[in-house]
Design a protein around this motif. Sequence first.
Motif, PDB file in Angstrom:
ATOM      1  N   PHE A 108       0.833  -1.204   0.000  1.00 31.50           N
ATOM      2  CA  PHE A 108       0.000   0.000   0.000  1.00 31.50           C
ATOM      3  C   PHE A 108       0.870   1.258   0.000  1.00 31.50           C
ATOM      4  CE2 PHE A 108      -3.633  -2.598   1.824  1.00 31.50           C
ATOM      5  CZ  PHE A 108      -4.461  -2.412   0.721  1.00 31.50           C
ATOM      6  N   ALA A 111       2.075   1.732  -3.430  1.00 32.44           N
ATOM      7  CA  ALA A 111       0.987   2.222  -4.283  1.00 32.44           C
ATOM      8  C   ALA A 111       0.834   3.732  -4.144  1.00 32.44           C
ATOM      9  CB  ALA A 111      -0.324   1.514  -3.910  1.00 32.44           C
ATOM     10  N   GLY A 165     -10.080  -7.381   1.568  1.00 36.50           N
ATOM     11  CA  GLY A 165      -8.983  -7.528   0.608  1.00 36.50           C
ATOM     12  C   GLY A 165      -9.031  -8.849  -0.131  1.00 36.50           C
ATOM     13  N   SER A 390       0.822   2.005  -9.599  1.00 37.05           N
ATOM     14  CA  SER A 390       0.081   2.152  -8.351  1.00 37.05           C
ATOM     15  C   SER A 390      -0.970   1.055  -8.209  1.00 37.05           C
ATOM     16  CB  SER A 390      -0.576   3.533  -8.304  1.00 37.05           C
ATOM     17  OG  SER A 390      -1.227   3.730  -7.072  1.00 37.05           O
ATOM     18  N   PHE A 391      -1.742   0.795  -9.277  1.00 34.96           N
ATOM     19  CA  PHE A 391      -2.765  -0.242  -9.213  1.00 34.96           C
ATOM     20  C   PHE A 391      -2.137  -1.621  -9.028  1.00 34.96           C
ATOM     21  CE2 PHE A 391      -5.562  -3.394 -11.172  1.00 34.96           C
ATOM     22  CZ  PHE A 391      -6.736  -3.158 -10.477  1.00 34.96           C
ATOM     23  N   HIS A 393       0.471  -2.403  -7.253  1.00 29.26           N
ATOM     24  CA  HIS A 393       0.777  -2.611  -5.837  1.00 29.26           C
ATOM     25  C   HIS A 393      -0.488  -2.798  -5.016  1.00 29.26           C
ATOM     26  CE1 HIS A 393       5.085  -2.113  -6.089  1.00 29.26           C
ATOM     27  NE2 HIS A 393       4.942  -1.011  -6.793  1.00 29.26           N
ATOM     28  N   VAL A 394      -1.566  -2.106  -5.381  1.00 35.35           N
ATOM     29  CA  VAL A 394      -2.839  -2.331  -4.699  1.00 35.35           C
ATOM     30  C   VAL A 394      -3.294  -3.769  -4.921  1.00 35.35           C
ATOM     31  CG1 VAL A 394      -5.279  -1.707  -4.665  1.00 35.35           C
ATOM     32  CG2 VAL A 394      -3.552   0.084  -4.792  1.00 35.35           C
ATOM     33  N   ALA A 397      -1.270  -6.001  -2.757  1.00 37.10           N
ATOM     34  CA  ALA A 397      -1.693  -5.880  -1.359  1.00 37.10           C
ATOM     35  C   ALA A 397      -2.933  -6.735  -1.119  1.00 37.10           C
ATOM     36  CB  ALA A 397      -1.972  -4.421  -1.022  1.00 37.10           C
TER      37      ALA A 397
END
Length: 457
Positions: A108, A111, A165, A390-391, A393-394, A397
């Motif tokens: 996160f 991200a 998640g 960024s997406f 890494h989300v 996560a």
Amino acid sequence: MGAVLGLFSAAQLACCCGSAACSLCCAACPSCRNSTSTRIMYAIMLLVGTITGCIFLAPGLQGALEKVPFCRNGTASASYFIPTIDCQNAVGYMAVYRLCFALACFFFLMALMMIGVKSSRDHRAGIQNGFWGIKYLLVIGGLIGAFFIPEGMFGPTWMYVGMFGGFAFIVVQLILIVDFAHSWAEAWVTNLEETGSRKWYCALLTAMFGNYAIALTGIVLLFVYFTQPGDCGWNKFFISINLIICFLASATSILPAVQEAQPKSGLLQSSVVTLYSVYLTWSALSNNPDSNCNPGFLLRGNTTHKFDSESIISLAIWMCCVLYSSLRTASKSSKITMSEHVLVKDTGARASNTNLVDNEDNQDGGEDGGHSGDGKVWDNEADGVAYSWSFFHVMFAFATLYVMMTLTNWYSPRSSLEDLNKNAASMWVKMLSSWVCLGLYLWTLVAPLFLTDRDFS
């Protein structure tokens, strides 16, 4: 001799902390894109975390883990909101919670740091593509710090975060599986059209009927093992409604209008989605807290820290999806399945002398921009990123939280020892995910009929 060893250690440390780690991993392999090698390195990090979680659950480690700070401090008080934790039986699960807490926080954080990156010329590219040793040290430091978090409300709160998640990653997993089904069918149908060989036609029929046969067998077994005469109404409803929706999805895939809009769509994709939906149904029913309607199936047991068949299959599917998302390049079917936002796009860049010169200059300058001086890993994102950093890494996560819930069998901290792995909330999460799966697939079939202004070819 000491000086030689010192230089060797320093060189190895530099490799681990810099982008050369990617080059070392790919040294024996053909040249690959920077975007691909980076995703592989993060997948390896996630795999290492998963293996560590499995080690935490090893029976021989339970005695040692009982001495950790959260176990000594987590049983001082108890109430409905702050339950007493039996460290003798659940310490492995709580250790996995803290491991995945540290790993999820890392992803996160990455991200947040990668929001708005447009190309590898951004100064944050070095952080994304290099410094692997420092990244591992950050995760290890986070894990050590997490071991000092008192249990209190951490377990129950983090369980619900993990459920959210895990559900989110199941949705991503569904997108990847639907994309795989479409890509598989497109490849075989194209081979059939180009070669005219009957072997491709036989292969399509064999794969389709095989998937449907396994799915139908699974439906029958679910009715036999998870329902009782005059009881288990919810189980009967779940199995029946999914069977009906699977039938509707299969029928929709061969409608003339759908076939005209998507000539390569058909029953092979439907059979894959049906099979996966049956698996999700079984996975959900395995978490039913009603013992009369959940007698156990396929060697499932309630012994703490034992992997059951559902967890093993879940981890196998998870690993395949992580590798698929790391290695797969977005194809034509990605426009239909929306996986173009998950998979790497082919930017059209190719390894060239210019790339090699840039890499060598970057290496000589000591900058860590994620390039490789030997040309094994070349930069294909100088003009634009091939995927949303960024997406990505989300997504990882969420994958970490899914692993956490799978390793702990969707553990509920408030449950008694006999029912640690039976959780009504997780049952509903998985059932909802199966409906999202079928709804997503139905949308991929009818989307070209409604979005006529968009090119799906």
